[in-house]
Design a protein around this motif. Structure first.
Motif, PDB file in Angstrom:
ATOM      1  N   ASP A 185      41.165   8.699  33.943  1.00 59.28           N
ATOM      2  CA  ASP A 185      40.836   7.299  33.650  1.00 59.28           C
ATOM      3  C   ASP A 185      42.024   6.589  32.993  1.00 59.28           C
ATOM      4  O   ASP A 185      41.948   5.406  32.690  1.00 59.28           O
ATOM      5  CB  ASP A 185      39.583   7.184  32.787  1.00 59.28           C
ATOM      6  CG  ASP A 185      39.708   7.882  31.444  1.00 59.28           C
ATOM      7  OD1 ASP A 185      40.780   8.450  31.147  1.00 59.28           O
ATOM      8  OD2 ASP A 185      38.725   7.866  30.681  1.00 59.28           O
ATOM      9  N   ASN A 186      43.128   7.323  32.779  1.00 59.46           N
ATOM     10  CA  ASN A 186      44.353   6.736  32.236  1.00 59.46           C
ATOM     11  C   ASN A 186      45.534   7.394  32.944  1.00 59.46           C
ATOM     12  O   ASN A 186      46.063   8.407  32.485  1.00 59.46           O
ATOM     13  CB  ASN A 186      44.433   6.945  30.724  1.00 59.46           C
ATOM     14  CG  ASN A 186      45.608   6.225  30.095  1.00 59.46           C
ATOM     15  OD1 ASN A 186      46.624   5.971  30.749  1.00 59.46           O
ATOM     16  ND2 ASN A 186      45.494   5.916  28.829  1.00 59.46           N
ATOM     17  N   LEU A 187      45.912   6.815  34.069  1.00 60.13           N
ATOM     18  CA  LEU A 187      46.912   7.440  34.935  1.00 60.13           C
ATOM     19  C   LEU A 187      48.256   7.633  34.240  1.00 60.13           C
ATOM     20  O   LEU A 187      48.840   8.715  34.308  1.00 60.13           O
ATOM     21  CB  LEU A 187      47.086   6.624  36.218  1.00 60.13           C
ATOM     22  CG  LEU A 187      48.017   7.216  37.263  1.00 60.13           C
ATOM     23  CD1 LEU A 187      47.521   8.571  37.745  1.00 60.13           C
ATOM     24  CD2 LEU A 187      48.176   6.254  38.426  1.00 60.13           C
ATOM     25  N   GLU A 188      48.749   6.600  33.577  1.00 59.15           N
ATOM     26  CA  GLU A 188      50.065   6.713  32.929  1.00 59.15           C
ATOM     27  C   GLU A 188      50.097   7.830  31.904  1.00 59.15           C
ATOM     28  O   GLU A 188      51.045   8.621  31.865  1.00 59.15           O
ATOM     29  CB  GLU A 188      50.455   5.385  32.287  1.00 59.15           C
ATOM     30  CG  GLU A 188      50.875   4.339  33.288  1.00 59.15           C
ATOM     31  CD  GLU A 188      51.414   3.079  32.613  1.00 59.15           C
ATOM     32  OE1 GLU A 188      51.907   3.162  31.475  1.00 59.15           O
ATOM     33  OE2 GLU A 188      51.342   2.021  33.255  1.00 59.15           O
ATOM     34  N   ALA A 189      49.064   7.910  31.065  1.00 56.74           N
ATOM     35  CA  ALA A 189      49.012   8.956  30.040  1.00 56.74           C
ATOM     36  C   ALA A 189      48.908  10.341  30.674  1.00 56.74           C
ATOM     37  O   ALA A 189      49.530  11.296  30.200  1.00 56.74           O
ATOM     38  CB  ALA A 189      47.841   8.710  29.096  1.00 56.74           C
ATOM     39  N   ARG A 190      48.130  10.451  31.753  1.00 55.94           N
ATOM     40  CA  ARG A 190      47.964  11.752  32.399  1.00 55.94           C
ATOM     41  C   ARG A 190      49.268  12.228  33.029  1.00 55.94           C
ATOM     42  O   ARG A 190      49.643  13.392  32.901  1.00 55.94           O
ATOM     43  CB  ARG A 190      46.864  11.670  33.464  1.00 55.94           C
ATOM     44  CG  ARG A 190      46.579  12.974  34.189  1.00 55.94           C
ATOM     45  CD  ARG A 190      46.124  14.119  33.254  1.00 55.94           C
ATOM     46  NE  ARG A 190      44.952  13.775  32.508  1.00 55.94           N
ATOM     47  CZ  ARG A 190      43.702  14.050  32.867  1.00 55.94           C
ATOM     48  NH1 ARG A 190      43.462  14.680  33.992  1.00 55.94           N
ATOM     49  NH2 ARG A 190      42.702  13.691  32.090  1.00 55.94           N
ATOM     50  N   ILE A 191      49.982  11.331  33.692  1.00 56.44           N
ATOM     51  CA  ILE A 191      51.266  11.704  34.310  1.00 56.44           C
ATOM     52  C   ILE A 191      52.253  12.115  33.224  1.00 56.44           C
ATOM     53  O   ILE A 191      52.959  13.119  33.355  1.00 56.44           O
ATOM     54  CB  ILE A 191      51.845  10.551  35.162  1.00 56.44           C
ATOM     55  CG1 ILE A 191      50.872  10.130  36.258  1.00 56.44           C
ATOM     56  CG2 ILE A 191      53.206  10.934  35.742  1.00 56.44           C
ATOM     57  CD1 ILE A 191      50.389  11.220  37.163  1.00 56.44           C
ATOM     58  N   ALA A 192      52.290  11.360  32.131  1.00 57.78           N
ATOM     59  CA  ALA A 192      53.181  11.702  31.013  1.00 57.78           C
ATOM     60  C   ALA A 192      52.834  13.072  30.447  1.00 57.78           C
ATOM     61  O   ALA A 192      53.733  13.857  30.099  1.00 57.78           O
ATOM     62  CB  ALA A 192      53.102  10.626  29.930  1.00 57.78           C
ATOM     63  N   ALA A 193      51.549  13.382  30.360  1.00 56.04           N
ATOM     64  CA  ALA A 193      51.130  14.686  29.841  1.00 56.04           C
ATOM     65  C   ALA A 193      51.555  15.812  30.778  1.00 56.04           C
ATOM     66  O   ALA A 193      52.009  16.871  30.330  1.00 56.04           O
ATOM     67  CB  ALA A 193      49.614  14.696  29.631  1.00 56.04           C
TER      68      ALA A 193
END
Length: 95
Positions: free
Chosen positions: A21-29
């Motif tokens: 539900d938070n693409l940017e945060a998931r990719i960064a993780a």
């Protein structure tokens, strides 16, 4: 709220499909190694495809469907080759 299904290309050339539900945060993780598992030892990763869905259930269903696809069909999705995707879908259904 939007939910995303996404595909990453890993440093070793493999594809990883997930949802968030938070693409940017998931990719960064994934990129930083905070997320263990499949991508952790295959960094760096590159976002190669994503799509939004209205519900988490729809995003999860898309993730599960794409995970079952061949590498060729995943590549066709990434480049938007709908004709090839159709051919690959027929080949699998008939085979």
């Amino acid at each position: 709220m939007a939910f995303w299904t996404y595909m990453l290309k890993c440093a070793d050339g493999h594809y990883y499909v997930g949802h968030s539900d938070n693409l940017e945060a998931r990719i960064a993780a994934h990129q930083s190694g905070v997320i263990g598992g499949y991508t952790h030892s295959r960094r760096p990763v590159e976002l190669v495809w994503c799509e939004t869905f209205g519900t988490r259930e729809e995003a999860i269903a898309a993730e599960r469907q794409i995970k079952g696809w061949s590498r060729a069909k995943k590549r066709a999705l990434i480049v938007g080759d709908w004709d090839l995707m159709s051919v690959l879908a027929r080949c699998r259904a008939g085979g």
